[in-house]
Design an enzyme around this catalytic site. Structure first.
Site, PDB file in Angstrom:
ATOM      1  N   CYS A  67     -20.432  34.894   0.788  1.00 13.64           N
ATOM      2  CA  CYS A  67     -21.535  35.142   2.139  1.00 13.64           C
ATOM      3  C   CYS A  67     -20.787  36.022   2.797  1.00 13.64           C
ATOM      4  O   CYS A  67     -19.606  35.691   3.525  1.00 13.64           O
ATOM      5  CB  CYS A  67     -21.659  33.637   2.507  1.00 13.64           C
ATOM      6  SG  CYS A  67     -22.776  33.770   4.201  1.00 13.64           S
ATOM      7  N   ARG A  70     -20.888  34.412   7.528  1.00 16.62           N
ATOM      8  CA  ARG A  70     -20.097  33.502   7.857  1.00 16.62           C
ATOM      9  C   ARG A  70     -19.611  33.082   9.278  1.00 16.62           C
ATOM     10  O   ARG A  70     -18.869  31.909   9.564  1.00 16.62           O
ATOM     11  CB  ARG A  70     -18.887  32.921   6.696  1.00 16.62           C
ATOM     12  CG  ARG A  70     -19.327  32.810   5.493  1.00 16.62           C
ATOM     13  CD  ARG A  70     -18.070  32.486   4.691  1.00 16.62           C
ATOM     14  NE  ARG A  70     -17.567  33.816   3.820  1.00 16.62           N
ATOM     15  CZ  ARG A  70     -16.523  33.977   3.247  1.00 16.62           C
ATOM     16  NH1 ARG A  70     -15.777  32.959   3.073  1.00 16.62           N
ATOM     17  NH2 ARG A  70     -16.150  34.809   2.576  1.00 16.62           N
ATOM     18  N   TRP A 239     -30.038  33.693   8.205  1.00 16.03           N
ATOM     19  CA  TRP A 239     -31.198  34.679   8.342  1.00 16.03           C
ATOM     20  C   TRP A 239     -31.095  35.747   7.316  1.00 16.03           C
ATOM     21  O   TRP A 239     -29.611  35.707   7.002  1.00 16.03           O
ATOM     22  CB  TRP A 239     -31.162  35.482   9.777  1.00 16.03           C
ATOM     23  CG  TRP A 239     -29.773  35.641  10.600  1.00 16.03           C
ATOM     24  CD1 TRP A 239     -29.149  36.561  10.001  1.00 16.03           C
ATOM     25  CD2 TRP A 239     -28.952  34.874  11.337  1.00 16.03           C
ATOM     26  NE1 TRP A 239     -27.948  36.928  10.653  1.00 16.03           N
ATOM     27  CE2 TRP A 239     -28.023  35.625  11.443  1.00 16.03           C
ATOM     28  CE3 TRP A 239     -29.011  33.746  11.931  1.00 16.03           C
ATOM     29  CZ2 TRP A 239     -27.098  35.254  12.331  1.00 16.03           C
ATOM     30  CZ3 TRP A 239     -28.446  33.114  12.825  1.00 16.03           C
ATOM     31  CH2 TRP A 239     -27.179  34.136  13.151  1.00 16.03           C
ATOM     32  N   GLU A 244     -30.968  42.475   1.165  1.00 20.85           N
ATOM     33  CA  GLU A 244     -31.154  41.478   0.432  1.00 20.85           C
ATOM     34  C   GLU A 244     -32.833  41.767  -0.061  1.00 20.85           C
ATOM     35  O   GLU A 244     -32.971  41.648  -1.260  1.00 20.85           O
ATOM     36  CB  GLU A 244     -31.176  40.186   0.979  1.00 20.85           C
ATOM     37  CG  GLU A 244     -29.732  39.625   1.357  1.00 20.85           C
ATOM     38  CD  GLU A 244     -29.770  38.182   1.932  1.00 20.85           C
ATOM     39  OE1 GLU A 244     -29.619  37.972   2.904  1.00 20.85           O
ATOM     40  OE2 GLU A 244     -29.757  37.291   0.971  1.00 20.85           O
TER      41      GLU A 244
HETATM   42  N1  ARG Z   1     -30.545  36.819  -1.510  1.00 22.91           N
HETATM   43  C1  ARG Z   1     -31.616  35.827  -1.431  1.00 22.91           C
HETATM   44  C2  ARG Z   1     -32.844  36.319  -1.256  1.00 22.91           C
HETATM   45  O1  ARG Z   1     -33.062  37.482  -0.922  1.00 22.91           O
HETATM   46  C3  ARG Z   1     -31.100  34.676  -0.252  1.00 22.91           C
HETATM   47  C4  ARG Z   1     -29.614  34.005  -0.372  1.00 22.91           C
HETATM   48  C5  ARG Z   1     -29.240  33.658   1.101  1.00 22.91           C
HETATM   49  N2  ARG Z   1     -29.339  34.759   1.848  1.00 22.91           N
HETATM   50  C6  ARG Z   1     -29.062  34.602   3.360  1.00 22.91           C
HETATM   51  N3  ARG Z   1     -29.085  35.688   4.100  1.00 22.91           N
HETATM   52  N4  ARG Z   1     -28.606  33.322   3.994  1.00 22.91           N
HETATM   53  O2  ARG Z   1     -33.894  35.904  -0.884  1.00 22.91           O
END
Ligand code: ARG
Length: 399
Positions: A67, A70, A239, A244
């Site tokens: 992560c 953090r 968030w 992602e």
């Molecule tokens: N990578 C995952 C997604 O795209 C989520 C993982 C957690 N991500 C976060 N920003 N807490 O759905």
């Protein structure tokens, strides 16, 4: 060492560190450990105080090597739902989680901790990978609708009796299992699902694609381990970092696969890879994601800012006399990684507890179970299958 002494050893390791970090005295820790020893003696397990649970969950985030987000670990909002004792109560707790976390866009990192494993009883489990995720459907002609990452779980939901609308963005139901009983599913009512329409302010035709994504990424398939206690149901969220969604969920070939579509809207020549159509489409798709969340007032961090915040986290941890562990391959962002400091460093990928772990999936759909069987019956590669006495195909010597 038997199970009970292993459990006590883990408890001891955790309690000492936890109490020291919370500025509680060594005497308080010793007293507490006596209590825990008695409880383990009598019941085979022990139960955390809320303070221990809260700090333990925060430590688990702090120790999450993959992560990059953090920095705010110490502000994680920890909801204690260990007492939720029916699937219905748990479903209600998870909807509350979604509302509290979404906070109309100002997302609050939150974890809801459900009943842990106790002896033979597995406690609570959420079968979903995330509290909110879109279904995926495979059509007979080989084409796909929705999120291919959810194909298997969507079949499971259908087998349980759920039926989606068949759009690209059907929110899957919550599937909840208590103490190894048959799971129950619950629809997630729309008002609990904050979503953002993904728009591009300049690229003609982009808004007509009808793209959207949800606001709260709440991972629900990892086990939280604190002081030897295993919380298999402990969904948590932060968030999103833009990439992602923009560089993975909407972009990966095995997901929504939108780079060719965006490149075509941009009018880029896709006949050669060297036009860098993928890279150029990625940038515009990611700008669209970041700008759309911003316009909607939904928390999201770009990867450059996230990396800078991670650097502050590293500095703070150093000042607190703790080593930062990390998994480089996960920490670097999937776009322009070398523009961040993370790329140019090494990280120690040691797993420190408390932490979050993946366990075995609680389900296997018929399809995947069949394909596993098929894989087992298939003739094995002589270089890799070591179960039978073998002869080296090159030299003829026994392996
Ligand atoms: N990578 C995952 C997604 O795209 C989520 C993982 C957690 N991500 C976060 N920003 N807490 O759905």
């Amino acid at each position: 060492m038997n199970e009970r002494s292993t459990l006590f050893a883990e408890a001891e390791f955790f309690i000492k560190q936890c109490y020291a970090e919370l500025n509680l005295t060594e005497e308080a820790a010793e007293l507490r450990l006596k209590e825990i020893a008695d409880e383990i003696e009598q019941s085979g397990t022990y139960s955390h105080t809320y303070e221990e649970l809260r700090h333990g969950a925060r430590m688990a985030w702090r120790n999450s090597n993959r992560c990059i987000g953090r920095l705010p670990w110490d502000s994680l909002h920890v909801v204690d739902k260990r007492n939720a004792s029916s699937e219905e109560e748990i479903a209600a707790a998870l909807l509350e989680h979604l509302d509290y976390a979404a906070n109309r866009g100002r997302i609050r990192p939150t974890i809801t901790i459900l009943r842990p494993e106790q002896g033979e009883l597995p406690g609570a489990r959420v079968w979903n990978e995330q509290l909110i995720r879109y279904a995926g459907y495979a059509r007979k002609d080989g084409s796909r609708i929705g999120d291919p990452a959810s194909l298997e779980f969507t079949v499971i939901c259908e087998q349980l009796g759920w039926q989606g609308d068949g759009t690209d963005f059907d929110v899957l139901p919550l599937v909840i299992q208590l103490d190894g009983r048959a799971p129950k599913w619950f629809e997630v009512p729309r008002e609990h699902v904050l979503e953002v329409d993904i728009r591009h302010s300049e690229l003609a035709g982009f808004n007509e694609l009808g793209l959207k994504w949800y606001a709260v990424p709440a991972v629900s398939n990892m086990r939280l381990e604190i002081g030897g206690i295993r919380y298999s149901g402990a969904p948590f969220n932060g968030w999103y970092m833009g990439t992602e969604i923009g560089a993975r969920n909407l972009a990966d070939e095995g997901r929504y696969n939108l780079l060719p579509v965006v490149a075509d809207l941009m009018g880029i020549d896709r006949s050669r890879r060297s036009t860098l159509w993928q890279d150029r489409a990625l940038v515009e798709l990611n700008v669209a994601v970041l700008e759309s969340y911003r316009a909607a007032g939904v928390s999201m961090v770009d990867h450059h800012t996230a990396a800078a915040q991670f650097e502050s986290f590293e500095k703070r941890e150093r000042e607190a006399g703790r080593e930062v562990t990390g998994n480089w391959a996960w920490l670097i962002p999937p776009m322009a990684p070398a523009t961040t400091h993370v790329f140019h460093k090494r990280y120690d990928n040691t797993i420190v507890k408390p932490n979050f772990f993946y366990g075995k999936k609680p389900y296997a759909s018929k399809e995947t179970a069949d394909s596993k069987d098929a894989a087992q019956n298939a003739p094995a590669c002589p270089m890799h299958a070591a179960s039978k006495p073998m002869v080296c195909p090159v030299t003829g010597a026994g392996l």
